[in-house]
Design an enzyme around this catalytic site. Structure first.
Site, PDB file in Angstrom:
ATOM      1  N   GLY A   1      19.145   5.007  23.388  1.00 62.18           N
ATOM      2  CA  GLY A   1      17.837   4.590  23.908  1.00 62.18           C
ATOM      3  C   GLY A   1      16.989   5.724  24.464  1.00 62.18           C
ATOM      4  N   HIS A   2      17.625   6.654  25.189  1.00 61.60           N
ATOM      5  CA  HIS A   2      16.802   7.639  25.912  1.00 61.60           C
ATOM      6  C   HIS A   2      16.244   8.730  25.012  1.00 61.60           C
ATOM      7  CE1 HIS A   2      19.712  11.128  26.693  1.00 61.60           C
ATOM      8  NE2 HIS A   2      20.534  10.216  26.211  1.00 61.60           N
TER       9      HIS A   2
ATOM     10  N   GLY B   1      24.712   6.809  23.181  1.00 62.15           N
ATOM     11  CA  GLY B   1      25.047   7.362  21.867  1.00 62.15           C
ATOM     12  C   GLY B   1      26.502   7.803  21.811  1.00 62.15           C
ATOM     13  N   THR B   2      26.975   8.349  22.912  1.00 66.46           N
ATOM     14  CA  THR B   2      28.363   8.817  22.965  1.00 66.46           C
ATOM     15  C   THR B   2      29.325   7.654  22.722  1.00 66.46           C
ATOM     16  OG1 THR B   2      27.740  10.561  24.504  1.00 66.46           O
ATOM     17  CG2 THR B   2      30.063   9.936  24.478  1.00 66.46           C
TER      18      THR B   2
ATOM     19  N   GLN C   1      19.492  11.615  17.040  1.00 67.22           N
ATOM     20  CA  GLN C   1      18.249  12.400  17.042  1.00 67.22           C
ATOM     21  C   GLN C   1      17.289  11.980  15.932  1.00 67.22           C
ATOM     22  OE1 GLN C   1      17.191  14.397  19.314  1.00 67.22           O
ATOM     23  NE2 GLN C   1      19.056  14.852  20.477  1.00 67.22           N
TER      24      GLN C   1
ATOM     25  N   CYS D   1      26.522  28.685  28.797  1.00 66.53           N
ATOM     26  CA  CYS D   1      27.569  29.485  29.428  1.00 66.53           C
ATOM     27  C   CYS D   1      28.671  28.545  29.903  1.00 66.53           C
ATOM     28  CB  CYS D   1      26.958  30.226  30.602  1.00 66.53           C
ATOM     29  SG  CYS D   1      28.111  31.313  31.398  1.00 66.53           S
TER      30      CYS D   1
ATOM     31  N   ASN E   1      20.779  18.088  16.674  1.00 64.96           N
ATOM     32  CA  ASN E   1      20.064  18.093  17.951  1.00 64.96           C
ATOM     33  C   ASN E   1      19.524  19.470  18.313  1.00 64.96           C
ATOM     34  OD1 ASN E   1      23.033  17.958  18.028  1.00 64.96           O
ATOM     35  ND2 ASN E   1      22.804  18.682  20.119  1.00 64.96           N
TER      36      ASN E   1
ATOM     37  N   THR F   1      29.739  -7.476  30.353  1.00 65.28           N
ATOM     38  CA  THR F   1      28.435  -8.120  30.522  1.00 65.28           C
ATOM     39  C   THR F   1      27.338  -7.149  30.096  1.00 65.28           C
ATOM     40  OG1 THR F   1      29.310  -9.445  32.305  1.00 65.28           O
ATOM     41  CG2 THR F   1      26.914  -9.240  32.212  1.00 65.28           C
TER      42      THR F   1
END
Ligand code: PLP
Length: 397
Positions: free
Chosen positions: A203-204, A75-76, A182, A328, A154, A240
């Site tokens: 995907g994840h 996604g990034t 999301q 933090c 998110n 690839t």
């Protein structure tokens, strides 16, 4: 090692369990069918065909054309590619409009662009995490290259009215990107008549593997690649292809389309039961964000008089996985930029926890979490200086 049987996993916005059917379809592309999809012989071409099937499946989930899907590594990368493409389009347009609650894959890229002669306008949200569309519209200038606003947050799950924002951007002749990482697989999306130019997914987050994503690029939008090299992905993303993961993402997309009803009923019911019970039983607890317009799987809860970092440690001891609304960073407890943007107050930001469900959760998970969370919150409150001060004012002297 901690295995899934030993945990209560309520952190599905962080990542999801890969669906066994996804892994089954993926594995042969790591073992048997290892040909290069760009090779001209059949052993390679069959991998190319599997990638094209995955593209069709992702396109079906989004209601777009397969040619509008570019596979990426996450996604990034999809977010970064969209911003990069928009900034390459017209050298005279060096301005971006975005929101105060975007994921770091957008806001850190915007911070980077600020050092590259770009201007960025960040539009805030109200205490429910909602955008003011007039303010958004007013932020657009003649030099604006792109408007980027996420589909679903998110942390809180709050949904932005993305189609309205896309229409507004179109009217102002500005490109529009949405980070839908999301949202995809959790809410219905249909891009067939949309004016969205770019949309990111990962995907994840939808029961596929980590390290694969996709960028939707509307067929009428011009596009600039960020990676140069081979001609893969129709010259739009060199390198690839991660064939096995792309095949897996395709299967995950197909399953997500089938499971959409479950997401809206089964997952939503679990989330609501969990949330309602905690609100009823744990005093001084509130929901962060608009309860009506949000993802069916997410609840961000603020518990007065606790530190979420301490709660996370205690919940981890009970094998319950969830996230803190605050993080933090290098020793300074600043708290989540999303909750701060909602002006929730320092106490609420420090005491927020996010629980996110999926179709792999069970009612037993909910029952166990409903035993554990109130116990942990009471323990923490009993230890909190504020509670001690209330109980024994003399201690303050
Ligand atoms: N955008 C949002 C809204 C996210 O929640 C995430 C991941 O948490 C990302 C982007 C980044 O996706 P990835 O982990 O695939 O790079």
């Amino acid at each position: 090692m901690i295995t899934p049987e030993k945990i209560i996993y309520l952190d599905n916005n962080a990542t999801t369990r890969p669906d066994p059917a996804v892994i089954e379809e993926m594995l042969p592309f790591l073992t048997t069918y290892y040909g290069n999809p760009s090779s001209g012989y059949q052993f390679g071409r069959q991998v190319h065909e599997a990638i094209e099937l995955a593209r069709e499946r992702v396109a079906d989930l989004l209601g777009c054309m397969p040619s509008e899907i570019i596979f990426t590594s996450c996604g990034t990368e999809s977010n970064n590619t969209a911003l990069n493409a928009a900034m390459q389009m017209d050298p005279a347009r060096r301005h971006i409009v975005t929101t105060a609650v975007e994921h770091s894959a957008i806001y850190k890229h915007c911070q980077h662009l600020l050092k590259r002669d770009c201007e960025v306008t960040v539009v805030g949200v109200d205490e429910n995490g909602r955008l003011d569309l007039e303010e958004l519209e007013d932020a657009i200038r003649p030099q604006t290259a792109l408007l980027s606003a996420m589909w679903a947050n998110n942390e809180t799950g709050v949904l932005f009215p993305v189609e309205k924002i896309a229409a507004l951007a179109r009217a102002k002749r500005v490109l529009f990107h949405t980070d839908a990482v999301q949202a995809v697989g959790k809410v219905p999306i249909n891009l067939s008549n949309s004016t969205i130019n770019f949309l990111s997914l990962s995907g994840h987050k939808l029961h596929g593997p980590k390290g694969v994503g996709a960028l939707y690029v509307n067929r009428r939008s011009t596009f600039q690649s960020m990676l140069f090299g081979g001609g893969q992905e129709n010259d739009r993303r060199a390198g690839t292809e991660n064939a096995a993961s792309i095949v897996a993402l395709g299967k995950a997309a197909e399953l997500a389309a089938e499971a959409m009803k479950d997401e809206q009923s089964y997952v939503r019911a679990m989330r609501d039961r969990f949330e309602d019970k905690l609100l009823a039983e744990v005093p001084e607890t509130s929901v962060n964000g608009d309860r009506e317009t949000r993802l069916p799987n997410t609840t961000s809860l603020s518990f007065a008089s606790i530190e979420s970092e301490a709660a996370l440690l205690m919940l981890d001891q009970q094998r319950l996985c969830c996230s803190a609304g605050s993080a933090c960073h290098t020793g300074s407890l600043q708290g989540s930029h999303v909750l701060r943007a909602m002006n929730l107050g320092a106490g609420a930001v420090r005491g927020s926890l996010r629980f996110s469900f999926s179709r792999f959760n069970t009612e037993t998970d909910v029952d166990q979490a409903l035993e554990i969370v109130p116990r942990v919150i009471s323990k923490l409150r009993a230890m909190s200086p504020r509670q001690m001060a209330r109980a024994e004012p003399a201690l303050l002297l």
